[in-house]
Each structure stands twice: as C-alpha cells, then as structure tokens.
Scaffold this motif. Structure first.
Motif, short mmCIF file in Angstrom:
data_model
loop_
_atom_site.label_atom_id
_atom_site.label_comp_id
_atom_site.label_asym_id
_atom_site.label_seq_id
_atom_site.Cartn_x
_atom_site.Cartn_y
_atom_site.Cartn_z
N VAL A 107 15.20 26.82 -46.67
CA VAL A 107 16.12 25.63 -46.04
C VAL A 107 17.07 25.34 -47.34
CG1 VAL A 107 16.49 23.43 -45.51
CG2 VAL A 107 14.72 24.78 -44.44
N TYR A 154 19.07 28.28 -48.03
CA TYR A 154 20.43 28.14 -46.86
C TYR A 154 21.15 27.46 -47.18
CZ TYR A 154 22.67 27.25 -42.50
OH TYR A 154 23.63 26.93 -41.58
N ARG A 155 20.92 26.22 -47.83
CA ARG A 155 21.99 25.07 -47.91
C ARG A 155 22.89 25.72 -49.18
NH1 ARG A 155 17.82 20.36 -47.53
NH2 ARG A 155 18.03 20.17 -45.22
N PHE A 212 25.03 28.07 -47.94
CA PHE A 212 25.98 27.74 -47.05
C PHE A 212 26.96 26.87 -47.80
CE2 PHE A 212 27.84 24.29 -44.29
CZ PHE A 212 28.07 24.88 -43.09
N ARG A 244 27.99 29.29 -41.38
CA ARG A 244 26.54 29.10 -40.92
C ARG A 244 25.81 30.44 -40.72
NH1 ARG A 244 23.49 25.53 -37.87
NH2 ARG A 244 21.59 26.25 -36.99
N PHE A 265 27.24 21.36 -55.13
CA PHE A 265 26.04 21.45 -54.39
C PHE A 265 24.83 21.41 -55.49
CE2 PHE A 265 22.36 24.16 -53.16
CZ PHE A 265 22.12 23.54 -51.82
N ILE A 319 23.38 17.77 -54.78
CA ILE A 319 22.20 18.09 -53.77
C ILE A 319 20.97 18.47 -54.70
CG2 ILE A 319 21.35 19.46 -51.53
CD1 ILE A 319 24.24 17.55 -51.60
N TYR A 351 24.62 18.17 -46.59
CA TYR A 351 23.70 19.40 -46.76
C TYR A 351 22.46 19.27 -45.88
CZ TYR A 351 27.23 21.82 -49.43
OH TYR A 351 28.29 22.53 -49.78
N SER A 352 21.98 17.88 -45.97
CA SER A 352 20.62 17.57 -45.20
C SER A 352 20.64 18.09 -43.77
CB SER A 352 20.26 16.24 -45.39
OG SER A 352 20.09 15.76 -46.56
N GLY A 353 21.79 17.98 -43.10
CA GLY A 353 21.88 18.36 -41.92
C GLY A 353 22.09 19.77 -41.57
N ARG A 354 22.37 20.48 -42.65
CA ARG A 354 22.36 22.15 -42.67
C ARG A 354 21.04 22.52 -42.68
NH1 ARG A 354 26.84 21.80 -40.41
NH2 ARG A 354 26.56 19.74 -40.68
N ARG A 355 20.70 22.78 -41.66
CA ARG A 355 19.34 23.65 -41.52
C ARG A 355 19.40 25.01 -41.06
NH1 ARG A 355 15.78 19.41 -42.72
NH2 ARG A 355 14.19 20.82 -42.35
#
Lengths: 175, 248
Positions: free
Chosen positions: A11, A14-15, A18, A24, A112, A116, B14-18
C-alpha cells in the motif's frame, strides 16, 4: 524494528507510485513490476527505501519509453484540450488530486516523501540523489505552488459561484 | 515552512489512495509463488551445493592427500633408500671384506708357498752350518743374534739329534736353520710332529722363526717339492716351525 507486512508495504509503495504518476493504473503497474522484481531477486520483502527506489527507476524507464505519461504533461493536455469538461472535473475529480496532478512528478514525490512518509530532507536527498538544498527548496516551492493553485482554484470557484448566481437585483432588473 | 492544513489534506488524500484489493491479492499470491519457487530452488541448490561441496571437499582432500603423499613420499623414499644404502653398505663391506680376505689369504698362501719352497730349497742345498752343536742350549747361547728364544718341541728332541744350526731368513724374518738327524735308536717309520705321511729320509731341516702376524694361520701346511722334499709347518710356544725332510 518489526518488519512491515507485505500488504502494508504494498500500500505504501502504491501511494508512492501514485505520487509519481498521479494515475491509479500506472501506479499499480509500477508497484506490481517493482515488487515482483524485488521479490524475485531477493526473495524477502524489500525495505521501503529499496521499494521506492525501484518504483522510481521503473517510472523513469516507463517515462523514457512512453509507457507512462507524466501527469503534469497529461494535466497540461487535459487543460488545453478539454476546457469544456471542467464542470465534470469539478464534480467528479478530487480537488486536491487535480491540483496535485498539476505538479511535476518530482515535486509530488518530494512532497509525498516529506509529508506522507515523514522523511527528512537528508533522507530524501539520500533516496533521490538530489542535494539537500535542492530538496528543501523543491519542497518549499511545491508547497507554495500547491497552495497557490488551491487558492486560485478556490477563488475562481467562488467567482464562478458568484457568476452563476444571478443577483436578485439584477434578476429583477433583467426581468 | 510547514503548512499543517495542507499536510493534513495531503495525508488524508494519500490515505485514501489504496491499492485495489484484486491487485493486492494478485501481488501477494505471486509473491508467495515466487518465494515457494525460490525456496525449492534454494533447497535444490543447497543439495547441489552440498554435492558440490562434497566434490570440492573431496578435491580438496585429494589435493591435500596428494600434497601429503608427496610430503610422505619423501620419508617413504628416504626409508627404502636409507635401507638400500645400509644394505649396499653391508654388501660393500662384505664384498670388500670377502675380497680382501681372499686377497689376504692369497697373499698369505703365496707367502706360505714361498716359505715352504724356500725351506725345501734350503733343505735340499744342504748349506754349510755355521754352528755345529748337538746341544740346543749351547746353540741358543751361540746364536745370540736371534730375537727369539730358540726352542724345539719335545718330540723332536726325543726322535732326532741336533747337528747344528745357521742363521737364515724365512719369509723375510730372521730365522735359524737347524739340522737334525734321526736318532739311531729311533725306529724307522715313526712319525714326527709336522711330518706328513711321506717317507722319512735321513736328516731333517727345521726352520725356526718368531711367529708373526703374517705367519698366523699357517699351521699344518704341507708342501711337496718336485725333488721330493716335503715341508710342513707348525706353530708352538710363539715360534713358527717349518720342517723339511726327504729329497733326492
């Protein structure tokens, strides 16, 4: 430090992908390729920096081969080619995503990694190969840029809202 | 410069990007398969490596054994070589000794042969006696130049009578030539010491010298010359005797 489970690492990867691609499908493909390469090569789950580096390298390769279109360019095309779809964009697309897509991939990446993932400038410098000063200035510029973009978008939306609403005075005047 | 509201929005975004569940499941499944394959390959490699290690180890030990055998081969060579050398030394020593012994024996035999022939000749020539004396004690006193104490075995005294004596040499050694004649009361055919089975004819010549090393072992030698003189050798009390008798 306990190892990160594969699902969680996937995950996170993936982020990151992204953040690079802002797409996506591209992000999933990048992550997929990177993950399988690493697992095939090392067997064990890679650590986060290695996964990020691999995703980034694959992303650069894909950009060179035209398999992935930089979302900044995509956004530019999108803006120039489909002005009339702005209403749909406002309705369907996430506002922040829209403005993130206006950023360059390296800007999104640094943002990011810093916001993040919580990496420091030195760590990002080590991961990306850019010098620390460049990271800091890039990060600052990106924030400003995103903030400005969001602000201008909000202002324009306010204007459009105002523009769309016909004042009662003028309505009565018009009628 | 931190912008907490923007950061919060970014984190939420980004937390919502799964990753899609289908992709996640596919990735996890593929990861499992890859790891299983790797484990199988690793176990196969381990066994192969183990075999390889065995081979390597065997090669290593073969090499070590080679080196060791090379190292050991030196003692293994040295030992037989040393044994062979010792054996060769023994053989050489034996050969030298056996070669020397016959040579010495030959020399001794040659010396004995010369002495016996000399005695036979001296006996046959009947040279003039320097001292004519029937008493051995007087003769011993007279022949003071001798480097040994002149004696005659008892059996000679009993069977023969002393005529006299003269200086001579036997085998390069100073000697005395005694001439004896049988006693008239002695029966014919009686043997005297040193006398062979040959006929007993008249006078006897007894050559006496000191027993030296080169004369050792010449006891009981017999010689028969062409003119029928028989010579025999005997040793007694440190003296060497040659008894010659007969002749034409």
């Amino acid at each position: 430090m306990s190892p990160v489970p594969d699902s969680e690492l996937l995950v996170i990867g993936y982020r990151y992908a992204f953040a690079l691609t802002s797409n996506r499908q591209d992000a999933e493909d990048l992550l997929h390729d990177a993950w399988l390469r690493l697992v095939s090569r090392y067997g064990n789950s890679p650590d986060k920096p290695l996964l990020f580096r691999t995703i980034k390298n694959l992303y650069i390769d894909a950009l060179r081969h035209g398999q992935v279109v930089d979302n900044y360019q995509r956004h530019q095309r999108h803006v120039t080619q489909s002005e009339n779809t702005e209403v749909d964009r406002y309705i369907n697309a996430d506002l922040l995503e829209f403005h993130l897509n206006k950023l360059k991939s390296n800007e999104r990446e640094v943002l990011f990694l810093s916001v993040i993932e919580g990496y420091t400038a030195d760590e990002i410098s080590a991961m990306t190969g850019l010098v620390r000063g460049t990271i800091l200035s890039l990060l600052s510029r990106t924030r400003k840029k995103l903030r400005a973009s969001l602000s201008s978008d909000a202002e324009s939306r306010d204007d459009k809202k105002i523009g769309n609403v016909i004042p009662l005075k003028s309505r009565s005047t018009q009628s | 410069m931190k912008d907490s509201s923007l950061d919060k929005e970014l984190i939420d975004y980004y937390s919502g990007r799964r990753l899609s569940t289908t992709r996640l499941a596919a990735l996890l499944e593929q990861t499992r398969e890859i790891r299983n394959q790797r484990n199988a390959a690793a176990s196969a490699n381990t066994s192969a490596e183990a075999d390889g290690n065995v081979l390597v180890a065997s090669d290593f030990y073969e090499k070590r054994l080679d080196q060791r055998s090379r190292v050991l081969s030196r003692p293994r060579l040295v030992l037989p070589l040393s044994m062979a050398a010792v054996f060769a030394m023994i053989v050489l020593t034996w050969l030298v000794s056996t070669n020397q012994h016959p040579q010495a024996q030959d020399q001794q035999m040659e010396l004995a042969r010369i002495m016996l022939r000399e005695a036979a000749v001296n006996h046959q020539t009947k040279l003039q006696l320097e001292y004519e004396e029937n008493d051995l004690d007087v003769l011993r006193e007279s022949m003071a130049g001798l480097d040994f104490d002149l004696k005659l075995p008892d059996q000679f005294a009993s069977s023969h009578k002393l005529i006299g004596g003269r200086y001579c040499t036997i085998g390069g050694n100073l000697a005395v030539h005694l001439r004896l004649e049988p006693r008239t009361d002695q029966p014919q055919g009686a043997e005297t010491p040193g006398q062979s089975a040959g006929p007993r004819l008249g006078e006897q010549s007894v050559f006496v010298t000191r027993e030296t090393g080169e004369l050792a072992g010449m006891n009981n030698l017999n010689f028969q010359s062409t003119d029928q003189v028989s010579v025999s050798a005997l040793q007694s009390d440190g003296l060497f005797y040659l008894v010659a008798q007969g002749g034409i």
